[in-house]
Design an enzyme around this catalytic site. Structure first.
Site, mmCIF file in Angstrom:
data_model
loop_
_atom_site.group_PDB
_atom_site.id
_atom_site.type_symbol
_atom_site.label_atom_id
_atom_site.label_comp_id
_atom_site.label_asym_id
_atom_site.label_seq_id
_atom_site.Cartn_x
_atom_site.Cartn_y
_atom_site.Cartn_z
ATOM 1 N N SER A 428 -63.823 44.878 -2.140
ATOM 2 C CA SER A 428 -64.049 43.300 -2.638
ATOM 3 C C SER A 428 -62.579 44.101 -3.808
ATOM 4 O O SER A 428 -61.190 43.678 -3.352
ATOM 5 C CB SER A 428 -65.208 43.499 -4.216
ATOM 6 N N ASP A 615 -71.608 36.335 2.033
ATOM 7 C CA ASP A 615 -70.433 36.541 0.668
ATOM 8 C C ASP A 615 -69.850 35.339 0.346
ATOM 9 O O ASP A 615 -69.104 34.212 1.158
ATOM 10 C CB ASP A 615 -69.443 37.891 1.479
ATOM 11 N N HIS A 645 -72.891 40.325 -1.006
ATOM 12 C CA HIS A 645 -70.880 41.098 -2.098
ATOM 13 C C HIS A 645 -71.405 42.754 -2.714
ATOM 14 O O HIS A 645 -72.193 42.511 -3.101
ATOM 15 C CB HIS A 645 -70.840 40.045 -2.622
#
Length: 698
Positions: A428, A615, A645
């Site tokens: 991320s 995601d 995610h």
């Protein structure tokens, strides 16, 4: 599953149940039967309208994939999510048809379930129409329209007004792997309970206890849970999210995580003083570049890191390294294990940047999979605890990560490595930092890492619309309201208005006196009991929730109209506020590498991206991989199915997340095992493995 077969099955189930409930029957359900019939008729109408829409997507969505071997983009995902919803409805419809005559049939429960999925189907229909608009307005093969501000404004406008609570109640997590749904339900219940107590003056443990005791009503009332979660994601400030996410840093939670993780012989934190570093230039080792310590916003400051190693290696117990330890004495188990033999220096070194939206968490909450990686790869891992936003917006985190990378190259012998091969890894926000640190290494002229493994990286830190980002309207893990707060915080938009979060909402105040804790427990127990005694507090009705949280009037949606005549999605009476920043920082190439010119990306090492089909940031990964491929840069993209995610942090929860984590490990192993000349002699690779795209050098 074939879309035509799904729609045919949906039509048959609706017809069967409507005929059974409308015809002569001795079923004693009355108004409940009417509710079921109304829901089924609406579902049938949605299905008939959606079938040609889905057919139009399936005819073209392959054009937006990275390549023929890697099917994955936001248009595919929206169709997949819709099919998941339809399959749940079909399953529920068949159950109703088979069991409605049973004495144990829960008519009201099943009617409520069907109504919830009917609402979800209505909202998904709206998302498909919005995606059609994206296809029409974007260039062929493009998932973003980066120059179209109107599209981004309409996207945010729809998010602020669309009803989303149905996705957080009975339908919570229907699109994800079944093994993850109980976990998601636990997270959402914990979040809404924590949100109810957030801001009250009490100890961290007391807040956690109060949240636990008030969670009962959200367990038994999915509608109330959904409405409350919608309120929280739309209206609570960034400090709430920092506070909640940082609960994963508590000793209680990390202690449980460590029980199930691999034991490691080295695991301690380091603090680097802010002193300049001299590193040889990659082009000519006889010349040196100076790397300054991080200085943004408040001047030179230390950089914090964690060293994890499955085996004790040379240098890791040296006095020179332990002098950097944050605690005295160093929390090192090595002296307690005198029979441990020091292994020689590893030729590999893994440098890790954690995720958390640039605003939360440290290496501590990512220890579970880092320990596993260290064992599986037999490599020392240095994880950087960079400063967090909004207190430390861009470029502080990037400066600290780059400084830590430079220090590791210079002092690799202390970390148990010769650094013959260095890999950057992150998830991320950490994936973003892996890319931008490498860009900064190129710009500075120092050695570039040998490869990057970026899991679901954020490569575009704007609120621009894409088909996968439409999922932020329904995603319990990454709602748009929360995503926008994180992006604005990193860009510095909210840095002047957010208070310091030191100690807020964490479990660091466990030492508070017992009397206060007992008071908190008593208050929590009282509220919990009252939630069952007072029906107005647990009915889940929209009116009760809205009475507590006043709402604005619905905005006027101007032309062009995104929906066909006769259709309008469900609207929330409580509007969200999403700040669309015009701050130029969000388009800085070191913030949004997808927007970087080719000159800044040329020379990047092989980039291995592991993304999830469900995601909201999937299109970030697809478009960035395409950009690198078209430049001739080595890149690979792997898309895993059915996971949200942040799946790396869930690797211990299900077989699917474990497999996805293993894919990340294999990508890093490929980086370490690649045959190449020494760093000083390395040139741009001219060929890669078959699934890595290459092209002519620019």
């Amino acid at each position: 599953m074939d879309s035509q077969a799904v729609f045919a099955a949906l039509e048959a189930v609706c017809e069967e149940n409507i005929s059974a409930l409308c015809g002569p029957t001795d079923l004693p359900y009355g108004d409940v039967a009417k509710r079921l019939i109304a829901s089924l008729r609406q579902i049938r109408e949605h299905g008939r309208a959606l079938e040609p829409v889905v057919a139009s997507f399936t005819a073209v969505f392959h054009q937006y994939d990275f390549d023929a071997q890697t099917p994955g983009n936001g248009y595919r995902t929206l169709v997949k999510v819709l099919q998941s919803c339809l399959l749940h409805i079909i399953h529920k419809g068949r159950y109703i048809a088979s069991n409605c005559h049973s004495a144990f049939f829960r008519a009201d429960h099943n009617a409520s379930e069907m109504e919830a999925y009917c609402n979800a189907l209505c909202q998904l229909r709206a998302l498909l129409y919005l995606a059609q608009r994206l296809i029409k307005d974007n260039d062929h093969g493009e998932l973003y329209s980066l120059q179209d501000g109107d599209l981004a404004r309409r996207f945010v406008q729809e998010y602020t007004s669309m009803h989303k609570a149905c996705f957080y109640g009975r339908c919570l997590g229907f699109q994800f792997s079944p093994t993850l749904r109980p976990f998601l339900q636990t997270v959402v219940i914990s979040m809404v309970s924590y949100g109810e107590t957030y801001g009250k003056q009490q100890s961290g443990l007391g807040m956690a206890a109060l949240s636990l005791l008030t969670s009962g009503k959200y367990v038994i009332d999915p509608e109330l849970r959904g409405a409350e979660f919608e309120r929280i994601t739309q209206n609570l400030d960034l400090q709430f999210w920092k506070s909640f996410w940082n609960l994963t840093e508590s000793g209680f939670i990390t202690g449980f995580s460590r029980i199930g993780s691999y034991p490691v012989q080295v695991n301690f934190t380091l603090t680097l003083p802010p002193v300049p570093l001299r590193l040889p230039l990659a082009s000519d080792p006889n010349f040196f570049a100076t790397v300054s310590p991080p200085i943004a916003h408040w001047g030179p400051g230390p950089v914090h890191m964690r060293l994890i190693s499955y085996e004790l290696r040379e240098g890791q117990d040296s006095e020179e390294l332990l002098a950097f330890s944050r605690t005295d004495p160093p929390p090192l188990s090595i002296p307690l294990v005198p029979w441990s033999q020091r292994r020689p220096l590893s030729p590999w070194l893994l440098i890790h940047f954690h995720g958390g939206g640039f605003v939360a968490q440290t290496s501590k909450s990512h220890e579970y999979y880092l320990r596993s990686w260290s064992k599986d790869l037999n490599v020392p891992i240095l994880s950087v605890d960079y400063s967090l936003s909004p207190e430390a917006p861009f470029p502080r985190a990037l400066e600290e990560c780059f400084y830590a990378y430079s220090w590791a190259l210079k002092n690799c012998h202390l970390l148990g490595s010769t650094a013959e091969r260095v890999c950057l890894a992150g998830d991320s926000a950490g994936g973003n930092l892996c890319i931008t640190v490498s860009m900064k290494a190129i710009a500075s002229g120092i050695r570039v890492p040998d490869g990057i493994m970026a899991a679901y990286p954020a490569t575009l830190l704007t609120t621009d619309a894409s088909p996968s980002r439409l999922l932020t309207l329904i995603d319990p893990v990454l709602p748009l309201g929360v995503l926008a707060k994180c992006l604005n915080a990193y860009a510095g938009v909210e840095s002047q208005t957010v208070q310091s979060a030191v100690g807020t909402g964490s479990l660091s105040t466990l030492g508070r006196d017992t009397a206060l804790l007992l008071s908190d427990l008593t208050q929590g127990a009282s509220n919990w009991i009252q939630s069952f005694l007072d029906p107005m507090r647990s009915t889940g009705s929209q009116s009760s929730v809205q009475k507590r949280f006043p709402c604005s009037s619905q905005p006027n949606f101007g032309a062009p109209r995104d929906y066909p005549d006769g259709f309008e999605p469900l609207r929330s009476e409580c509007l969200a506020f999403v700040h669309q920043s015009a701050c130029p920082i969000i388009k800085n190439p070191f913030v949004s590498p997808l927007l970087a010119p080719n000159s800044l990306l040329r020379g990047l090492p092989p980039v291995h991206i592991v993304a999830s089909a469900l995601d909201a940031l999937l299109d970030d990964s697809v478009m960035f991989a395409k950009k690198l491929r078209d430049m001739g840069q080595p890149v690979s993209l792997t898309v895993v199915e059915d996971l949200p995610h942040g799946f790396l942090s869930l690797s211990q929860l299900s077989k699917e997340t474990e497999v996805a984590s293993h894919i990340c490990v294999e990508q890093m192993r490929d980086i370490f095992q690649q045959r190449s000349p020494p760093p000083a002699l390395r040139k741009r690779p001219t060929s890669q493995r078959t699934h890595i795209e290459t092209g002519p050098s620019g």
